[in-house]
Enzyme design. Structure first.
Site, PDB file in Angstrom:
ATOM      1  N   ASN A  22     -30.834 -18.162 -88.299  1.00  0.00           N
ATOM      2  CA  ASN A  22     -30.542 -18.963 -87.099  1.00  0.00           C
ATOM      3  C   ASN A  22     -30.688 -18.154 -85.802  1.00  0.00           C
ATOM      4  O   ASN A  22     -30.008 -18.414 -84.820  1.00  0.00           O
ATOM      5  CB  ASN A  22     -29.168 -19.643 -87.224  1.00  0.00           C
ATOM      6  CG  ASN A  22     -28.021 -18.657 -87.333  1.00  0.00           C
ATOM      7  OD1 ASN A  22     -28.236 -17.441 -87.407  1.00  0.00           O
ATOM      8  ND2 ASN A  22     -26.807 -19.153 -87.306  1.00  0.00           N
TER       9      ASN A  22
ATOM     10  N   LYS B 216     -31.285 -11.774 -84.332  1.00  0.00           N
ATOM     11  CA  LYS B 216     -31.343 -11.420 -85.752  1.00  0.00           C
ATOM     12  C   LYS B 216     -32.781 -11.076 -86.178  1.00  0.00           C
ATOM     13  O   LYS B 216     -33.731 -11.294 -85.415  1.00  0.00           O
ATOM     14  CB  LYS B 216     -30.780 -12.590 -86.570  1.00  0.00           C
ATOM     15  CG  LYS B 216     -29.303 -12.893 -86.260  1.00  0.00           C
ATOM     16  CD  LYS B 216     -28.778 -13.990 -87.182  1.00  0.00           C
ATOM     17  CE  LYS B 216     -27.312 -14.274 -86.906  1.00  0.00           C
ATOM     18  NZ  LYS B 216     -26.761 -15.257 -87.877  1.00  0.00           N
TER      19      LYS B 216
ATOM     20  N   HIS C 123     -26.710 -14.354 -83.157  1.00  0.00           N
ATOM     21  CA  HIS C 123     -25.258 -14.356 -83.384  1.00  0.00           C
ATOM     22  C   HIS C 123     -24.587 -14.203 -82.029  1.00  0.00           C
ATOM     23  O   HIS C 123     -25.105 -13.520 -81.142  1.00  0.00           O
ATOM     24  CB  HIS C 123     -24.848 -13.179 -84.282  1.00  0.00           C
ATOM     25  CG  HIS C 123     -23.358 -12.963 -84.272  1.00  0.00           C
ATOM     26  ND1 HIS C 123     -22.505 -13.686 -85.070  1.00  0.00           N
ATOM     27  CD2 HIS C 123     -22.577 -12.164 -83.501  1.00  0.00           C
ATOM     28  CE1 HIS C 123     -21.250 -13.315 -84.799  1.00  0.00           C
ATOM     29  NE2 HIS C 123     -21.273 -12.394 -83.853  1.00  0.00           N
TER      30      HIS C 123
ATOM     31  N   TYR D 128     -19.627  -8.225 -90.478  1.00  0.00           N
ATOM     32  CA  TYR D 128     -19.320  -9.584 -90.949  1.00  0.00           C
ATOM     33  C   TYR D 128     -18.140  -9.596 -91.922  1.00  0.00           C
ATOM     34  O   TYR D 128     -18.037 -10.516 -92.733  1.00  0.00           O
ATOM     35  CB  TYR D 128     -20.558 -10.198 -91.597  1.00  0.00           C
ATOM     36  CG  TYR D 128     -21.568 -10.755 -90.603  1.00  0.00           C
ATOM     37  CD1 TYR D 128     -21.231 -11.806 -89.751  1.00  0.00           C
ATOM     38  CD2 TYR D 128     -22.858 -10.255 -90.524  1.00  0.00           C
ATOM     39  CE1 TYR D 128     -22.150 -12.338 -88.848  1.00  0.00           C
ATOM     40  CE2 TYR D 128     -23.791 -10.778 -89.633  1.00  0.00           C
ATOM     41  CZ  TYR D 128     -23.427 -11.821 -88.796  1.00  0.00           C
ATOM     42  OH  TYR D 128     -24.330 -12.349 -87.906  1.00  0.00           O
TER      43      TYR D 128
ATOM     44  N   GLU E 142     -16.234  -6.954 -81.624  1.00  0.00           N
ATOM     45  CA  GLU E 142     -17.664  -6.842 -81.917  1.00  0.00           C
ATOM     46  C   GLU E 142     -18.384  -5.921 -80.924  1.00  0.00           C
ATOM     47  O   GLU E 142     -19.288  -5.187 -81.304  1.00  0.00           O
ATOM     48  CB  GLU E 142     -18.300  -8.236 -81.931  1.00  0.00           C
ATOM     49  CG  GLU E 142     -17.807  -9.067 -83.106  1.00  0.00           C
ATOM     50  CD  GLU E 142     -18.463 -10.434 -83.213  1.00  0.00           C
ATOM     51  OE1 GLU E 142     -18.237 -11.103 -84.235  1.00  0.00           O
ATOM     52  OE2 GLU E 142     -19.210 -10.841 -82.282  1.00  0.00           O
TER      53      GLU E 142
END
Ligand code: CMP
Length: 143
Positions: free
Chosen positions: A114, A11, A117, A51, A128
């Protein structure tokens, strides 16, 4: 045991903090092989589409805003039980709850930022991967 593929994203916090190599090192250490990779800056529509399952969740807007705040590194990982193995290496979504030695426990600052993913199941992984890559862009390494 079966050879699987899973989608992984470093990310904007991971890319911004120069942690791409550190994250890849951890994948490679457990036998996960990168079979496709691309750095990209997601548009709002691309992040919202990726998402979409979280559209109704209270954190959706902040999540999308964060995911478009800088470049991301998107990769497909291949290996024995790659989906579960990647989730083990990443640790729990909330770094405070993640086991020591995992990417999120060691490197992430919060549940919103975080670092990584990873797909959570076989059907999600297929969706995905197809969201970012065409079949011809995947380079099989273990089959
Ligand atoms: P990720 O695995 O990319 O999937 C959705 C993301 O939403 C998640 O990691 C977190 O970064 C973010 N998020 C923020 N709040 C929550 C929450 N309460 N539960 C799950 N995910 C959250």
């Amino acid at each position: 045991m079966s050879i699987e593929r899973t989608l992984s994203i470093v990310k904007p916090d991971g890319v911004g903090r120069n942690l791409i190599g550190e994250v890849y090192r951890r994948f490679e250490q457990v036998g996960l092989k990168v079979v496709a990779a691309r750095m990209m800056r997601l548009s709002q529509a691309e992040a919202e589409g990726f998402y979409a399952v979280h559209r109704e969740r209270p954190f959706f807007k902040d999540l999308v805003r964060f995911m478009i705040s800088g470049p991301v590194m998107v990769q497909v990982l291949e290996g024995e039980n790659a989906i579960a193995k990647n989730r083990e290496v990443m640790g729990a979504t909330d770094p405070k709850k993640a086991d020591k030695g995992t990417i999120r426990a060691d490197l992430a600052t919060s549940i919103d930022e975080n670092i990584v993913h990873g797909s959570d199941a076989k059907d999600t992984a297929a969706r995905e991967i197809a969201y970012f890559f065409r079949d011809i862009e995947l380079c099989p390494r273990t089959r």
